[in-house]
Write a protein that holds these residues in place. Structure first.
Motif, PDB file in Angstrom:
ATOM      1  N   LEU A  59      50.572  37.632  38.299  1.00  0.00           N
ATOM      2  CA  LEU A  59      50.234  36.459  39.100  1.00  0.00           C
ATOM      3  C   LEU A  59      51.183  36.334  40.298  1.00  0.00           C
ATOM      4  O   LEU A  59      50.746  36.041  41.411  1.00  0.00           O
ATOM      5  CB  LEU A  59      50.283  35.184  38.253  1.00  0.00           C
ATOM      6  N   THR A  60      52.449  36.592  40.077  1.00  0.00           N
ATOM      7  CA  THR A  60      53.428  36.529  41.170  1.00  0.00           C
ATOM      8  C   THR A  60      53.085  37.536  42.259  1.00  0.00           C
ATOM      9  O   THR A  60      53.178  37.222  43.455  1.00  0.00           O
ATOM     10  CB  THR A  60      54.854  36.775  40.639  1.00  0.00           C
ATOM     11  N   GLU A  63      50.133  36.163  44.220  1.00  0.00           N
ATOM     12  CA  GLU A  63      50.564  35.057  45.061  1.00  0.00           C
ATOM     13  C   GLU A  63      51.374  35.552  46.264  1.00  0.00           C
ATOM     14  O   GLU A  63      51.185  35.066  47.384  1.00  0.00           O
ATOM     15  CB  GLU A  63      51.399  34.072  44.247  1.00  0.00           C
ATOM     16  N   ASN A  64      52.275  36.484  46.018  1.00  0.00           N
ATOM     17  CA  ASN A  64      53.110  36.995  47.117  1.00  0.00           C
ATOM     18  C   ASN A  64      52.283  37.682  48.193  1.00  0.00           C
ATOM     19  O   ASN A  64      52.571  37.545  49.383  1.00  0.00           O
ATOM     20  CB  ASN A  64      54.193  37.937  46.587  1.00  0.00           C
ATOM     21  N   PHE A  67      50.626  34.852  50.096  1.00  0.00           N
ATOM     22  CA  PHE A  67      51.641  34.146  50.878  1.00  0.00           C
ATOM     23  C   PHE A  67      52.019  34.944  52.119  1.00  0.00           C
ATOM     24  O   PHE A  67      52.092  34.403  53.225  1.00  0.00           O
ATOM     25  CB  PHE A  67      52.886  33.875  50.028  1.00  0.00           C
ATOM     26  N   CYS A 101      41.957  31.661  46.299  1.00  0.00           N
ATOM     27  CA  CYS A 101      42.513  30.328  46.507  1.00  0.00           C
ATOM     28  C   CYS A 101      41.885  29.280  45.596  1.00  0.00           C
ATOM     29  O   CYS A 101      42.560  28.341  45.175  1.00  0.00           O
ATOM     30  CB  CYS A 101      42.380  29.928  47.970  1.00  0.00           C
ATOM     31  N   LEU A 104      43.974  29.629  42.557  1.00  0.00           N
ATOM     32  CA  LEU A 104      45.373  29.257  42.742  1.00  0.00           C
ATOM     33  C   LEU A 104      45.560  27.775  43.050  1.00  0.00           C
ATOM     34  O   LEU A 104      46.581  27.195  42.712  1.00  0.00           O
ATOM     35  CB  LEU A 104      46.009  30.113  43.842  1.00  0.00           C
ATOM     36  N   GLY A 109      46.001  26.690  38.415  1.00  0.00           N
ATOM     37  CA  GLY A 109      46.831  27.449  39.349  1.00  0.00           C
ATOM     38  C   GLY A 109      48.306  27.111  39.240  1.00  0.00           C
ATOM     39  O   GLY A 109      48.717  26.227  38.482  1.00  0.00           O
ATOM     40  N   ASP A 110      49.085  27.809  40.012  1.00  0.00           N
ATOM     41  CA  ASP A 110      50.534  27.658  40.027  1.00  0.00           C
ATOM     42  C   ASP A 110      50.910  26.619  41.079  1.00  0.00           C
ATOM     43  O   ASP A 110      50.781  26.858  42.273  1.00  0.00           O
ATOM     44  CB  ASP A 110      51.165  29.024  40.334  1.00  0.00           C
ATOM     45  N   PHE A 113      53.435  27.711  43.745  1.00  0.00           N
ATOM     46  CA  PHE A 113      52.852  28.534  44.806  1.00  0.00           C
ATOM     47  C   PHE A 113      52.165  27.665  45.853  1.00  0.00           C
ATOM     48  O   PHE A 113      52.320  27.889  47.055  1.00  0.00           O
ATOM     49  CB  PHE A 113      51.853  29.541  44.227  1.00  0.00           C
TER      50      PHE A 113
END
Length: 187
Positions: A59-60, A63-64, A67, A101, A104, A109-110, A113
């Motif tokens: 997941l990270t 997301e990264n 981002f 999105c 997320l 979602g996080d 984030f």
């Protein structure tokens, strides 16, 4: 041979990412296991662990990547004369990555984030507001930004739920109008 391997790795990662996102439509990351992801992706656990430590690591990475894409888009538009221009870039990136999105920014979602995304424009917004109202206190502007960032998240979620009928430009213009009204309250 290396190109074939690279394509397989890209495909494997894409399938794992998509599987996690599909699972997150129905449940939070805390309840998703490596086994769940692998079953959904039809990939064995060893393959998963060759690329990721656990579902959070996957997941990270997702997301990264998003981002970085949004941040690059905003950086390329720093010549924009208004906060609306910055927000427009963020909303366009969100629209271009709508499936990702939606997950997320959902209840599953996080939240950290989502805050990272909304903070992309923090410094620029506060600097612009400081020019408009030089006598304002930094704490007031920080609080105002926190208020607007939270409102932006709610607006984006509402935008998703209502079929994204407005353009990113319409959303950013709306938020800028609200920002101007909020700044008047600080005078």
């Amino acid at each position: 041979m290396a190109e074939k391997t690279d394509r397989r790795i890209k495909y494997t990662k894409m399938v794992l990412k998509q599987s996690l996102l599909n699972l997150m439509h129905d449940q939070p990351i805390e309840k998703i296991t490596v086994k769940d992801i692998c079953e959904k992706a039809d990939i064995n656990r060893g393959t998963f662990y060759a690329h990721y430590k656990d579902p959070y690591h996957l997941l990270t990475q997702i997301e990264n990547e998003l981002f970085d894409e949004i941040n690059a888009s905003v950086e390329s538009s720093l010549k924009a004369e208004s906060i609306s221009g910055l927000l427009d870039e963020i909303f366009v990136s969100i629209q271009e990555n709508i499936d990702l999105c939606r997950v997320l920014f959902s209840d599953h979602g996080d939240k950290v984030f989502v805050r990272r995304i909304m903070n992309i424009a923090r410094e620029r917004s506060i600097a612009e507001w400081k020019k408009i109202i030089p006598s304002s206190k930094d704490e007031q502007l920080e609080r105002l930004y926190t208020f607007y960032a939270s409102g932006c998240v709610a607006i984006v979620q509402d935008w998703f739920q209502n079929g994204m009928k407005e353009s990113p430009q319409e959303l950013s213009d709306f938020i800028e109008k609200i920002s101007v009204q909020g700044l008047r309250a600080l005078r």
